[in-house]
Write a protein that holds these residues in place. Sequence first.
Motif, PDB file in Angstrom:
ATOM      1  N   VAL A 389       0.804  -1.199   0.000  1.00  0.00           N
ATOM      2  CA  VAL A 389       0.000   0.000   0.000  1.00  0.00           C
ATOM      3  C   VAL A 389       0.846   1.261   0.000  1.00  0.00           C
ATOM      4  CG1 VAL A 389      -1.881   1.234   1.101  1.00  0.00           C
ATOM      5  CG2 VAL A 389      -1.701  -1.199   1.397  1.00  0.00           C
ATOM      6  N   SER A 390       0.435   2.211  -0.758  1.00  0.00           N
ATOM      7  CA  SER A 390       1.135   3.464  -0.820  1.00  0.00           C
ATOM      8  C   SER A 390       0.840   4.257   0.449  1.00  0.00           C
ATOM      9  CB  SER A 390       0.635   4.171  -2.019  1.00  0.00           C
ATOM     10  OG  SER A 390       1.227   5.329  -2.221  1.00  0.00           O
ATOM     11  N   ALA A 391       1.682   5.169   0.945  1.00  0.00           N
ATOM     12  CA  ALA A 391       1.582   5.678   2.296  1.00  0.00           C
ATOM     13  C   ALA A 391       0.416   6.581   2.722  1.00  0.00           C
ATOM     14  CB  ALA A 391       2.840   6.394   2.576  1.00  0.00           C
ATOM     15  N   ALA A 400       3.824   9.241  11.714  1.00  0.00           N
ATOM     16  CA  ALA A 400       2.844   8.169  11.556  1.00  0.00           C
ATOM     17  C   ALA A 400       3.165   7.351  10.316  1.00  0.00           C
ATOM     18  CB  ALA A 400       1.444   8.758  11.456  1.00  0.00           C
ATOM     19  N   VAL A 401       3.054   6.054  10.463  1.00  0.00           N
ATOM     20  CA  VAL A 401       3.294   5.139   9.340  1.00  0.00           C
ATOM     21  C   VAL A 401       2.144   5.260   8.357  1.00  0.00           C
ATOM     22  CG1 VAL A 401       3.350   2.679   8.745  1.00  0.00           C
ATOM     23  CG2 VAL A 401       4.660   3.527  10.684  1.00  0.00           C
ATOM     24  N   GLU A 402       2.430   5.111   7.062  1.00  0.00           N
ATOM     25  CA  GLU A 402       1.364   5.011   6.090  1.00  0.00           C
ATOM     26  C   GLU A 402       0.579   3.747   6.388  1.00  0.00           C
ATOM     27  OE1 GLU A 402       0.595   7.206   4.033  1.00  0.00           O
ATOM     28  OE2 GLU A 402       2.336   8.489   3.845  1.00  0.00           O
ATOM     29  N   LYS A 403      -0.727   3.863   6.439  1.00  0.00           N
ATOM     30  CA  LYS A 403      -1.532   2.692   6.773  1.00  0.00           C
ATOM     31  C   LYS A 403      -1.334   1.629   5.706  1.00  0.00           C
ATOM     32  CE  LYS A 403      -6.083   1.362   8.413  1.00  0.00           C
ATOM     33  NZ  LYS A 403      -7.462   1.799   8.710  1.00  0.00           N
ATOM     34  N   GLY A 404      -0.884   0.483   6.120  1.00  0.00           N
ATOM     35  CA  GLY A 404      -0.593  -0.584   5.172  1.00  0.00           C
ATOM     36  C   GLY A 404       0.884  -0.817   4.981  1.00  0.00           C
ATOM     37  N   HIS A 405       1.726   0.100   5.464  1.00  0.00           N
ATOM     38  CA  HIS A 405       3.171  -0.126   5.414  1.00  0.00           C
ATOM     39  C   HIS A 405       3.590  -1.095   6.519  1.00  0.00           C
ATOM     40  CE1 HIS A 405       4.740   3.568   2.969  1.00  0.00           C
ATOM     41  NE2 HIS A 405       3.912   2.808   2.293  1.00  0.00           N
ATOM     42  N   TYR A 406       4.722  -1.688   6.331  1.00  0.00           N
ATOM     43  CA  TYR A 406       5.324  -2.590   7.318  1.00  0.00           C
ATOM     44  C   TYR A 406       4.355  -3.703   7.754  1.00  0.00           C
ATOM     45  CZ  TYR A 406       8.324   1.506   7.389  1.00  0.00           C
ATOM     46  OH  TYR A 406       9.120   2.556   7.014  1.00  0.00           O
ATOM     47  N   HIS A 452       3.255 -17.005  31.954  1.00  0.00           N
ATOM     48  CA  HIS A 452       2.373 -17.987  31.327  1.00  0.00           C
ATOM     49  C   HIS A 452       1.766 -17.438  30.034  1.00  0.00           C
ATOM     50  CE1 HIS A 452      -0.747 -21.027  30.772  1.00  0.00           C
ATOM     51  NE2 HIS A 452      -0.087 -21.772  31.666  1.00  0.00           N
ATOM     52  N   LYS A 453       1.700 -18.285  29.039  1.00  0.00           N
ATOM     53  CA  LYS A 453       1.225 -17.892  27.709  1.00  0.00           C
ATOM     54  C   LYS A 453      -0.225 -17.418  27.709  1.00  0.00           C
ATOM     55  CE  LYS A 453      -0.144 -22.654  26.652  1.00  0.00           C
ATOM     56  NZ  LYS A 453       0.137 -23.854  25.828  1.00  0.00           N
ATOM     57  N   LYS A 454      -1.032 -17.837  28.701  1.00  0.00           N
ATOM     58  CA  LYS A 454      -2.456 -17.510  28.705  1.00  0.00           C
ATOM     59  C   LYS A 454      -2.719 -16.009  28.825  1.00  0.00           C
ATOM     60  CE  LYS A 454      -3.124 -18.030  33.730  1.00  0.00           C
ATOM     61  NZ  LYS A 454      -3.820 -18.802  34.794  1.00  0.00           N
ATOM     62  N   PHE A 455      -1.715 -15.245  29.240  1.00  0.00           N
ATOM     63  CA  PHE A 455      -1.908 -13.810  29.436  1.00  0.00           C
ATOM     64  C   PHE A 455      -1.701 -13.005  28.158  1.00  0.00           C
ATOM     65  CE2 PHE A 455      -0.569 -15.212  33.758  1.00  0.00           C
ATOM     66  CZ  PHE A 455      -1.734 -14.852  34.434  1.00  0.00           C
ATOM     67  N   PHE A 456      -1.213 -13.638  27.066  1.00  0.00           N
ATOM     68  CA  PHE A 456      -0.771 -12.861  25.906  1.00  0.00           C
ATOM     69  C   PHE A 456      -1.653 -13.102  24.679  1.00  0.00           C
ATOM     70  CE2 PHE A 456       3.072 -13.558  28.474  1.00  0.00           C
ATOM     71  CZ  PHE A 456       3.459 -12.237  28.674  1.00  0.00           C
ATOM     72  N   ALA A 457      -1.675 -12.104  23.827  1.00  0.00           N
ATOM     73  CA  ALA A 457      -2.311 -12.191  22.508  1.00  0.00           C
ATOM     74  C   ALA A 457      -1.488 -11.367  21.533  1.00  0.00           C
ATOM     75  CB  ALA A 457      -3.750 -11.693  22.555  1.00  0.00           C
ATOM     76  N   VAL A 458      -1.543 -11.747  20.257  1.00  0.00           N
ATOM     77  CA  VAL A 458      -0.791 -11.060  19.199  1.00  0.00           C
ATOM     78  C   VAL A 458      -1.771 -10.621  18.122  1.00  0.00           C
ATOM     79  CG1 VAL A 458       1.021 -11.307  17.445  1.00  0.00           C
ATOM     80  CG2 VAL A 458       1.270 -12.439  19.676  1.00  0.00           C
ATOM     81  N   ALA A 459      -1.538  -9.444  17.546  1.00  0.00           N
ATOM     82  CA  ALA A 459      -2.401  -8.928  16.485  1.00  0.00           C
ATOM     83  C   ALA A 459      -1.565  -8.493  15.291  1.00  0.00           C
ATOM     84  CB  ALA A 459      -3.238  -7.755  16.994  1.00  0.00           C
ATOM     85  N   SER A 460      -2.069  -8.814  14.104  1.00  0.00           N
ATOM     86  CA  SER A 460      -1.427  -8.400  12.845  1.00  0.00           C
ATOM     87  C   SER A 460      -2.391  -7.503  12.080  1.00  0.00           C
ATOM     88  CB  SER A 460      -1.077  -9.640  12.016  1.00  0.00           C
ATOM     89  OG  SER A 460      -0.617  -9.272  10.743  1.00  0.00           O
ATOM     90  N   GLY A 461      -1.849  -6.740  11.121  1.00  0.00           N
ATOM     91  CA  GLY A 461      -2.689  -5.850  10.328  1.00  0.00           C
ATOM     92  C   GLY A 461      -3.236  -4.684  11.119  1.00  0.00           C
ATOM     93  N   LYS A 462      -2.545  -4.299  12.195  1.00  0.00           N
ATOM     94  CA  LYS A 462      -3.006  -3.221  13.065  1.00  0.00           C
ATOM     95  C   LYS A 462      -2.384  -1.883  12.652  1.00  0.00           C
ATOM     96  CE  LYS A 462      -4.778  -3.257  16.657  1.00  0.00           C
ATOM     97  NZ  LYS A 462      -6.168  -2.780  16.942  1.00  0.00           N
ATOM     98  N   TYR A 463      -3.198  -0.844  12.755  1.00  0.00           N
ATOM     99  CA  TYR A 463      -2.708   0.521  12.607  1.00  0.00           C
ATOM    100  C   TYR A 463      -2.951   1.294  13.907  1.00  0.00           C
ATOM    101  CZ  TYR A 463      -2.081   5.244  10.722  1.00  0.00           C
ATOM    102  OH  TYR A 463      -1.663   6.526  10.496  1.00  0.00           O
ATOM    103  N   TYR A 464      -4.100   1.037  14.517  1.00  0.00           N
ATOM    104  CA  TYR A 464      -4.436   1.667  15.789  1.00  0.00           C
ATOM    105  C   TYR A 464      -4.041   0.738  16.936  1.00  0.00           C
ATOM    106  CZ  TYR A 464      -7.032   4.818  12.798  1.00  0.00           C
ATOM    107  OH  TYR A 464      -7.367   5.720  11.824  1.00  0.00           O
ATOM    108  N   LEU A 555       0.421   3.543  14.646  1.00  0.00           N
ATOM    109  CA  LEU A 555       1.771   3.030  14.421  1.00  0.00           C
ATOM    110  C   LEU A 555       2.670   4.145  13.888  1.00  0.00           C
ATOM    111  CD1 LEU A 555       3.513   0.425  14.406  1.00  0.00           C
ATOM    112  CD2 LEU A 555       2.837   0.132  12.015  1.00  0.00           C
ATOM    113  N   LYS A 556       3.891   4.237  14.448  1.00  0.00           N
ATOM    114  CA  LYS A 556       4.828   5.272  14.017  1.00  0.00           C
ATOM    115  C   LYS A 556       6.147   4.640  13.595  1.00  0.00           C
ATOM    116  CE  LYS A 556       3.151   9.492  16.093  1.00  0.00           C
ATOM    117  NZ  LYS A 556       3.592  10.783  16.652  1.00  0.00           N
TER     118      LYS A 556
END
Length: 663
Positions: A389-391, A400-406, A452-464, A555-556
């Motif tokens: 995606v273009s920035a 601020a990162v262009e939404k869709g970068h990185y 313990h792993k039960k406390f964690f979560a991971v998210a991809s495709g995030k901007y906010y 995201l910055k």
Amino acid sequence: MDKTTSSMYSRVLTSVVLITLIQQSYEIPTSNQDTIIPSKNMSLSRFRRQTTTCKSDVTKFQCEGNPLCINTDQICDGIEDCPDGSDEKESVCKTLYCPGYLFKCDYGACISADLKCNGQRDCKDNSDEKRCSMLTVSKVNTNCRSDEFECNNGQCIEIDGTCDGVYNCEDHSDETEYLCLNSECPGYTYKCKYGACVDGDAECNGRQDCIDNSDEANCGPAILPTTPPSVVINDSLHTSNGCVTPEHPVNGRWFYLPNINNQKRAAISNRKVNSGATIGFQCNDGYKLSSTSKKEKLVYCQQNGQWNEALPSCIKLCPPQTNRNHAIISCKLDDVPIPCDQAIEQTELTFKCDPYFESDTSWTVNKCIGGSWHYPDVRCKEKCGEKRVSATPLIVGGVAVEKGHYPWVVALYSRRETSSYSHICGGSLLSTSIALTAAHCVTENNNGAVIHKKFFAVASGKYYIGYGDNRDDDTAQYSNVSQIIVHQDYTGEYQKFRFDIALLKLSTPFALSKLCQPVCIEYNDVSQLFLTDNSIATVTGWGFTTAAGKPSEVLKEIDVPLVDNGQCRSELDPEFAQKYLIGDKFCAGFVNANMSVCPGDSGGGLVIKDLKNKYYIKGLVSLGDVVLENNQRKCNIRRRALFTNVNMYTHWIQSTMLSSTIA
């Protein structure tokens, strides 16, 4: 191109066409009167009456039953701009010419070709979403692999199992007109009425090959060769009429079809049989008939003593090739498409990779020579390190990162201290199921004990930054953590945060998309991208936007120079440098520039771009200097930060990812 841009683009192009056509359809008088003289092009007479009220302005269009005049670039663009919708009526639009770069709706409007089959209604009659293959729709949160098709009920089937005349989905969603009608069938196949591609010999073969039976719908009486009741096989060569049985084909055989009395005869060559006798041909395994892709070929003896067609031979097959390793293959023989499981000598094979994958081979065309393929296999690998995606408009002083970068950047959340998830660190995707982060993000600071792993979560495709922020609904994917692998020598503060690196195994692998792809990493013993003094690298994160402020909402990114550890040591607080600037750390950032990494950026990746514009991960945000102001600890935004040197851990990363403990 987004919908708004595409719509504007098509409006401009449509207006040019409309103005030209309107000008051709009538002449504008030079007098002050509003009289309009029609031209010979009566097909466009729809516009004559309207321009009278709009004062002969060919750039305007008057709505029916309404004094409103709209611009001609709003006519026939898929959007009803007149209150009564008269600008999108078929009588207005049907004769409109749409250039090849536009899509023509069924009622005549012209819209951008990019809007066809995008899952939204852009033509007033929704004709841009008809005859669309569901295979072109990108599913971000699918349960199926990228080389599979997801049925409406969630079932996963092989991609080749769609539109083939057979129900492979339990809910039959793989054989619908919506899915199949727009499919292109190769020349050697037969296209069913609803769009499926079946065997080329399917039409009128006495068997239903299409789900809708369209292959047998207009056949009339069966014309397949059959054995007449009166036919008898005569082994004598001295009969006046009949055909001579052939030699058995090399690597195959022929056989008699039983006669009316179900008598079987030995397939003996060089014997004469009466007209009407039917024989069949088969080939051994690894060979195919020269005249058909079927397993058997029937020929019969004609009244003139000749077989009804040339007798087939058996041709050696090349090893069958199928779509695999995220590669979609196709084969041609003498520039004619053929199935890749029917490839023979001199067949050429090419392939393309699934979306978000790229070729992992050195060749582009494979050829079957001497019964084997010149190259052993087709392989595609996940694309990595590419900005998508273009920035759009961590880091203190960053932008601020262009939404869709990185698209490799992930957010790490914890609910250890609260009932809901809060952002604590960043990370980088190495694959759809493995993320790389700093060990101190998932351990106790004092001794490095894993939380313990039960406390964690991971998210991809995030901007906010927020977990579950609805502004990311179209792109974000979330997963719990099924396993945390911290470097075996990490002990937190006790070892001064040496070995500050960890891998996270996701409970639910992410689906590749424009906003979810891995970063590149070099596993070679000798790095092709050296960390040299003054090299420029990029760090991304949701860290504090001021030294003692709150985390960034979006995201910055910040570009930072790498500096020699000796120089960095002289610029850092001596006690901090002596304690933490150790063997597996390097230094990056600015001095007295009011920009640096801060809490929340930890674990984020420092990346360097190569000559092919791919980004490789080289460091992890590990430690930053702090200052005490008004009894409050703040990150020191006027000092450089310390990063874990990923190059020193590539062997550990690779061996861990390949081991059975994380696979």
